[in-house]
Write a protein that holds these residues in place. Structure first.
Motif, mmCIF file in Angstrom:
data_model
loop_
_atom_site.group_PDB
_atom_site.id
_atom_site.type_symbol
_atom_site.label_atom_id
_atom_site.label_comp_id
_atom_site.label_asym_id
_atom_site.label_seq_id
_atom_site.Cartn_x
_atom_site.Cartn_y
_atom_site.Cartn_z
ATOM 1 N N LEU A 182 45.438 32.824 56.614
ATOM 2 C CA LEU A 182 44.457 33.864 56.957
ATOM 3 C C LEU A 182 44.822 35.196 56.320
ATOM 4 C CD1 LEU A 182 43.796 33.041 60.735
ATOM 5 C CD2 LEU A 182 42.520 32.291 58.703
ATOM 6 N N SER A 183 45.011 35.152 55.011
ATOM 7 C CA SER A 183 45.278 36.362 54.231
ATOM 8 C C SER A 183 44.096 36.567 53.284
ATOM 9 C CB SER A 183 46.582 36.233 53.453
ATOM 10 O OG SER A 183 46.593 35.036 52.680
ATOM 11 N N PRO A 184 43.045 37.245 53.734
ATOM 12 C CA PRO A 184 41.821 37.367 52.936
ATOM 13 C C PRO A 184 42.007 38.252 51.714
ATOM 14 C CG PRO A 184 41.669 38.729 54.884
ATOM 15 C CD PRO A 184 42.934 37.937 55.025
ATOM 16 N N GLY A 185 41.163 38.012 50.744
ATOM 17 C CA GLY A 185 41.147 38.829 49.535
ATOM 18 C C GLY A 185 39.802 38.719 48.862
ATOM 19 N N GLY A 186 39.485 39.677 48.038
ATOM 20 C CA GLY A 186 38.216 39.652 47.332
ATOM 21 C C GLY A 186 38.187 40.637 46.195
ATOM 22 N N GLN A 187 37.220 40.455 45.318
ATOM 23 C CA GLN A 187 37.053 41.361 44.196
ATOM 24 C C GLN A 187 35.592 41.392 43.787
ATOM 25 O OE1 GLN A 187 39.824 39.943 41.262
ATOM 26 N NE2 GLN A 187 39.176 37.835 41.443
ATOM 27 N N GLY A 188 35.173 42.514 43.250
ATOM 28 C CA GLY A 188 33.809 42.690 42.793
ATOM 29 C C GLY A 188 33.786 43.319 41.417
ATOM 30 N N HIS A 189 32.777 42.967 40.642
ATOM 31 C CA HIS A 189 32.678 43.458 39.266
ATOM 32 C C HIS A 189 31.216 43.710 38.933
ATOM 33 C CE1 HIS A 189 33.321 43.780 34.916
ATOM 34 N NE2 HIS A 189 32.326 42.927 34.760
ATOM 35 N N ALA A 190 30.954 44.798 38.236
ATOM 36 C CA ALA A 190 29.623 45.108 37.729
ATOM 37 C C ALA A 190 29.749 45.620 36.304
ATOM 38 C CB ALA A 190 28.933 46.154 38.604
ATOM 39 N N SER A 191 28.814 45.229 35.439
ATOM 40 C CA SER A 191 28.862 45.680 34.052
ATOM 41 C C SER A 191 27.453 45.850 33.510
ATOM 42 C CB SER A 191 29.633 44.683 33.175
ATOM 43 O OG SER A 191 28.960 43.448 33.100
ATOM 44 N N VAL A 192 27.338 46.717 32.519
ATOM 45 C CA VAL A 192 26.078 46.910 31.798
ATOM 46 C C VAL A 192 26.403 46.897 30.318
ATOM 47 C CG1 VAL A 192 24.960 48.200 33.644
ATOM 48 C CG2 VAL A 192 26.282 49.431 31.921
ATOM 49 N N ALA A 193 25.463 46.412 29.514
ATOM 50 C CA ALA A 193 25.651 46.343 28.073
ATOM 51 C C ALA A 193 24.293 46.471 27.391
ATOM 52 C CB ALA A 193 26.317 45.029 27.679
ATOM 53 N N ALA A 194 24.287 47.051 26.208
ATOM 54 C CA ALA A 194 23.041 47.212 25.468
ATOM 55 C C ALA A 194 23.358 47.413 24.000
ATOM 56 C CB ALA A 194 22.241 48.393 26.010
ATOM 57 N N ALA A 195 22.380 47.098 23.151
ATOM 58 C CA ALA A 195 22.497 47.303 21.710
ATOM 59 C C ALA A 195 21.142 47.722 21.166
ATOM 60 C CB ALA A 195 22.967 46.024 21.016
ATOM 61 N N THR A 196 21.152 48.736 20.357
ATOM 62 C CA THR A 196 19.925 49.205 19.724
ATOM 63 C C THR A 196 20.266 49.776 18.361
ATOM 64 O OG1 THR A 196 18.085 50.778 19.881
ATOM 65 C CG2 THR A 196 20.153 51.412 20.949
ATOM 66 N N GLY A 197 19.646 49.243 17.322
ATOM 67 C CA GLY A 197 19.913 49.712 15.975
ATOM 68 C C GLY A 197 21.369 49.566 15.604
ATOM 69 N N ASN A 198 21.982 50.662 15.177
ATOM 70 C CA ASN A 198 23.383 50.649 14.756
ATOM 71 C C ASN A 198 24.357 50.888 15.895
ATOM 72 O OD1 ASN A 198 22.559 50.287 12.106
ATOM 73 N ND2 ASN A 198 22.528 52.486 11.666
ATOM 74 N N LEU A 199 23.846 51.058 17.131
ATOM 75 C CA LEU A 199 24.682 51.450 18.257
ATOM 76 C C LEU A 199 24.680 50.371 19.331
ATOM 77 C CD1 LEU A 199 26.305 53.898 19.507
ATOM 78 C CD2 LEU A 199 24.155 54.493 20.656
ATOM 79 N N ASP A 200 25.833 50.139 19.952
ATOM 80 C CA ASP A 200 25.896 49.270 21.122
ATOM 81 C C ASP A 200 26.990 49.784 22.047
ATOM 82 O OD1 ASP A 200 28.442 47.246 21.109
ATOM 83 O OD2 ASP A 200 27.856 47.732 19.056
ATOM 84 N N TYR A 201 26.900 49.411 23.329
ATOM 85 C CA TYR A 201 27.914 49.847 24.287
ATOM 86 C C TYR A 201 28.074 48.807 25.383
ATOM 87 C CZ TYR A 201 24.171 51.132 27.554
ATOM 88 O OH TYR A 201 23.092 51.096 28.401
ATOM 89 N N TYR A 202 29.237 48.861 26.038
ATOM 90 C CA TYR A 202 29.555 48.015 27.190
ATOM 91 C C TYR A 202 30.345 48.856 28.185
ATOM 92 C CZ TYR A 202 32.103 44.719 30.126
ATOM 93 O OH TYR A 202 32.644 44.069 31.206
ATOM 94 N N MET A 203 30.045 48.715 29.487
ATOM 95 C CA MET A 203 30.806 49.368 30.548
ATOM 96 C C MET A 203 30.982 48.392 31.703
ATOM 97 S SD MET A 203 29.481 53.314 30.805
ATOM 98 C CE MET A 203 27.781 52.847 31.125
ATOM 99 N N GLY A 204 32.178 48.327 32.247
ATOM 100 C CA GLY A 204 32.463 47.443 33.368
ATOM 101 C C GLY A 204 33.360 48.110 34.394
ATOM 102 N N VAL A 205 33.107 47.839 35.679
ATOM 103 C CA VAL A 205 33.897 48.368 36.787
ATOM 104 C C VAL A 205 34.315 47.199 37.669
ATOM 105 C CG1 VAL A 205 33.940 49.885 38.785
ATOM 106 C CG2 VAL A 205 32.665 50.563 36.747
ATOM 107 N N THR A 206 35.590 47.157 38.060
ATOM 108 C CA THR A 206 36.100 46.084 38.910
ATOM 109 C C THR A 206 36.935 46.684 40.031
ATOM 110 O OG1 THR A 206 36.197 44.533 37.048
ATOM 111 C CG2 THR A 206 37.490 43.977 38.992
ATOM 112 N N GLY A 207 36.709 46.201 41.250
ATOM 113 C CA GLY A 207 37.521 46.583 42.392
ATOM 114 C C GLY A 207 38.113 45.352 43.048
ATOM 115 N N ARG A 208 39.329 45.490 43.553
ATOM 116 C CA ARG A 208 40.020 44.324 44.119
ATOM 117 C C ARG A 208 40.806 44.741 45.355
ATOM 118 N NH1 ARG A 208 42.539 43.286 39.952
ATOM 119 N NH2 ARG A 208 41.182 41.651 39.132
#
Length: 706
Positions: A182-208
């Motif tokens: 009975l030693s609980p644990g968990g984690q969550g993650h959210a990310s967004v990504a996009a690409a348009t023309g010559n530009l693209d990006y990615y961002m991610g957040v994780t908590g544990r």
């Protein structure tokens, strides 16, 4: 195009320019195993280089509760994860790195080609967020890409990020579960990504958040990862990376064999010594882990850039990185509380040109890198986890300069020959007690030379062989292990290694990567702690001559492919086997000639049998086995028990965007040593050097892409 086309493309091309090398998001719930995956063979790490390597896709561990970087290396041949009590894995490759009780040298860890392993030779694996990783390249031994390899004995592990051109637009993932304790644990993650023309990006957040299987092993982490890429022109690209971390972990400490067998979930109790003879006294040494609040807080931030461009037929690859780390580390009484704050920066550049020479396709590549870093490292008494009276203060500085040249030629259509050399100079400087000038310093210079051949038996099958002379200087941690206010006399390690292997696949039913290696080492740095140090001391010595040899094998099999593929089903068996034969040849004053080096089992097997049905659900069972000798001391008098650990994973796709999955670990609740710190002789005093593995645990999660 001849065989060696791109033969010298550095890991920085296949590692740093991750937005071009990463595979697209898999369309199926569980893609084919790594060695069977339908992709160009050139995308396999080191396919065009005569040295051993493997590539791990994020999908290989995405359906399990992966909470540290060691979980991702389950299917990596030649790798052993020594899981100690710092809630971080010690990545051991070919036996190098097993004795590092506090930090890791021998194996260099990168993120998108920029170092996580700092210039002092230390690595904080907690900085790696697996949910913001797309691929992992593992380069084994010293004969890989000379931009990164050649001055580290074990090899290189590179974690590569997803980008706006490869990642789903938006992802949400939630995991949770518990052990039977009975030693609980968990984690969550959210990310967004996009690409348009010559530009693209990615961002991610994780908590544990994890309570931890053992007493006093709570863990709270927060990660942020982002990158942005820009196509500057037809033959020029650049990408910026940013990472930030806050991690707070408690250390449960390691246990004696008796304590681990009695209750593996307990934390380190009060430390005593004796009785050393019948009726002798018991000497109190230190408080236990909970009372003294053993633990660590890490604050870190990293900024990096990779840029590639072509000028007059020459391909250039450049990189920059800057990192800042603040670490508070509370350990056992006789070590105290260490407070570190420092930064480092570095740059690299390589140039590559292909041309014809005497009718042969030929390539040559030259490059180099420079890094420098400084940190304050103060130690105080441990007063229930808080710093008390100052014991000492010091400033540590390391500098590293390296240059290399590689060349390859194709004398015959199916044969490629390559050679390379690297020069490295490393300086370690220490300023103690607030002095105005450096009080101690050491310099190390080494040369690496290598040569190898690749012969293509077919388009999908090759044999390779290579020989390498490599070297590694001692890390700052090793140089200050016995006197924190001075640098000891440890010397650099020199090796001569040769290896040969067979890798490839036959259609879509079997793929394999098998390598034999032999490494002879002069002055290998080995941990020779006495048991009463309880895994905290970190006493190192150069050993005159040692040998590391073994077999690394990965075999993936699609069972009954014809029968299952017609109905959209698949049954696959993945296998990893390591034969580890590491021994003392001339141990000098230790007197253990012919003994095995402690800390790694002779036989390691990891496997998974997975059934997938019509791309809607899957179920799998996995097993880890450690067999043969698993010595805890170099005297080879005490062994850790061998073990078999069984787990499972399953998943179900609910529509096009949502997946549910579950995983179980150690289903039989086996009591086993997930890691240990080797000592010289464990028979006189049963030292606390064993780190028990987690008990039976079950986790479940949800992944949503939109």
């Amino acid at each position: 195009m001849m065989v060696i086309k791109n033969a010298l493309m550095l890991g920085a091309t296949c590692l740093s320019l991750s937005f071009g090398a990463l595979a697209a998001e898999p369309e199926t719930i569980t893609p084919a195993p790594g060695l069977l995956r339908d992709r160009p063979l050139e995308e396999l790490a080191q396919w065009r280089r005569p040295s051993a390597a493997s590539r791990i896709d994020a999908s290989d561990y995405a359906d399990n509760y992966a909470n540290d970087a060691g979980d991702a290396l389950f299917f990596a041949p030649g790798v052993w994860v020594n899981a100690l009590d710092l809630n971080e894995p010690r990545i051991v490759i070919r036996g190098f790195g097993v004795g590092n009780s506090q930090h890791r040298s021998n194996v260099v860890v990168l993120r998108d080609g920029a170092p996580i392993t700092d210039v002092h030779g230390e690595t904080n694996m907690v900085e790696v967020d697996l949910y913001s990783v797309a691929d992992i390249d593992v380069f084994r031994g010293g004969g890989g890409d000379l931009m990164y390899a050649g001055d580290n004995l074990g090899g290189v592990v590179n974690f590569m990020s997803p980008t706006g051109r490869t990642a789903p637009r938006r992802t949400l993932r939630l995991d949770g579960g518990s052990s039977i304790e009975l030693s609980p644990g968990g984690q969550g993650h959210a990310s967004v990504a996009a690409a348009t023309g010559n530009l693209d990006y990615y961002m991610g957040v994780t908590g544990r958040y994890e309570t931890g299987y053992r007493d006093h092993s709570q863990r709270i982490d927060g990660h942020f990862n982002a990158n942005i890429g820009l196509q500057l022109g037809p033959e020029a690209t650049t990408r910026f990376y940013f990472e930030a971390l806050r991690s707070d972990v408690e250390f449960p400490g390691m246990l004696t064999p008796a304590d681990a067998a009695d209750d593996p979930s307990q934390a380190l109790a009060d430390v005593t010594l004796g009785p050393l003879f019948p009726g002798g006294p018991i000497i109190y040494l230190a408080d236990g882990a909970a009372l003294d609040e053993h633990g660590r807080t890490v604050l870190s931030a990293r900024l990096a850039n990779t840029t590639s461009f072509r000028v007059l037929g020459v391909d250039f690859d450049a990189g920059l990185h800057y990192a800042r780390r603040d670490i508070d580390d509370a350990q056992i009484d006789y070590i105290g509380v260490t407070e570190e704050a420092g930064s480092e920066w570095g740059a690299r550049l390589s140039a590559e040109r292909a041309f014809a020479l005497f009718g042969m396709d030929t390539m040559i590549r030259i490059g180099g890198d420079y890094a420098t870093g400084s940190k304050s490292s103060d130690r105080s008494e441990n007063i229930e986890g808080s710093p008390g009276d100052l014991l000492f203060e010091r400033d540590l500085t390391s500098k590293r300069l390296a240059g290399f040249v590689e060349a390859a030629a194709n004398p015959f259509q199916k044969l490629a020959v390559s050679i390379g050399a690297k020069f490295t100079r490393t300086r370690r400087l220490l300023t103690a007690d607030g002095a105005d000038e450096v009080t101690d310093q050491r310099s190390f210079t080494g040369v690496t030379a290598k040569g190898g051949v690749i012969y293509h038996l077919t388009k999908t099958l090759q044999v390779f062989a290579s020989a390498v002379r490599s070297y590694e200087p001692p890390s700052m941690d090793e140089l200050t292990s016995d006197d924190p206010e001075g640098l000891n006399g440890l010397e650099e390690q020199d090796t001569f290694s040769y290896e040969a292997g067979l890798r490839g696949r036959v259609n879509d039913w079997i793929g394999w990567d098998i390598t034999y290696f032999n490494t002879d080492i002069e002055n290998e740095i080995v941990n020779i702690d006495e048991p009463e140090e309880n895994g905290f001391g970190g006493l190192y010595a150069n050993i005159a001559k040692t040998t590391h040899r073994g077999i690394e094998a990965g075999v993936d099999i699609s069972l009954f492919p014809g029968r299952f593929s017609r109905s959209g089903h698949a049954l696959t068996l993945r296998n990893v086997y390591n034969l580890n034969d590491f021994s003392f040849v001339d141990s000098s004053f230790l007197g253990v000639d012919g003994n095995k080096l402690a800390g790694v089992p002779t036989h390691v097997y990891r496997g998974e049998l997975r059934y997938e049905a019509t791309d809607r659900w899957f179920a799998a069972v996995n097993v880890q086995m450690a067999g043969g000798d698993y010595f805890a001391d170099h005297e080879n008098e005490v062994s850790a028990p061998t073990y078999t650990v069984v787990g499972f994973s399953a998943g179900w796709r609910m529509g096009d965007n949502m997946e549910l999955y579950a995983s179980g670990e150690n289903l039989t609740d086996a009591n086993f040593a997930a890691g240990l710190t080797p000592v010289l002789d464990q028979t006189t005093q049963q030292g606390r050097i064993f780190s028990p593995g987690a008990g039976a645990s079950v986790y479940a999660g949800l992944r949503y892409r939109f």
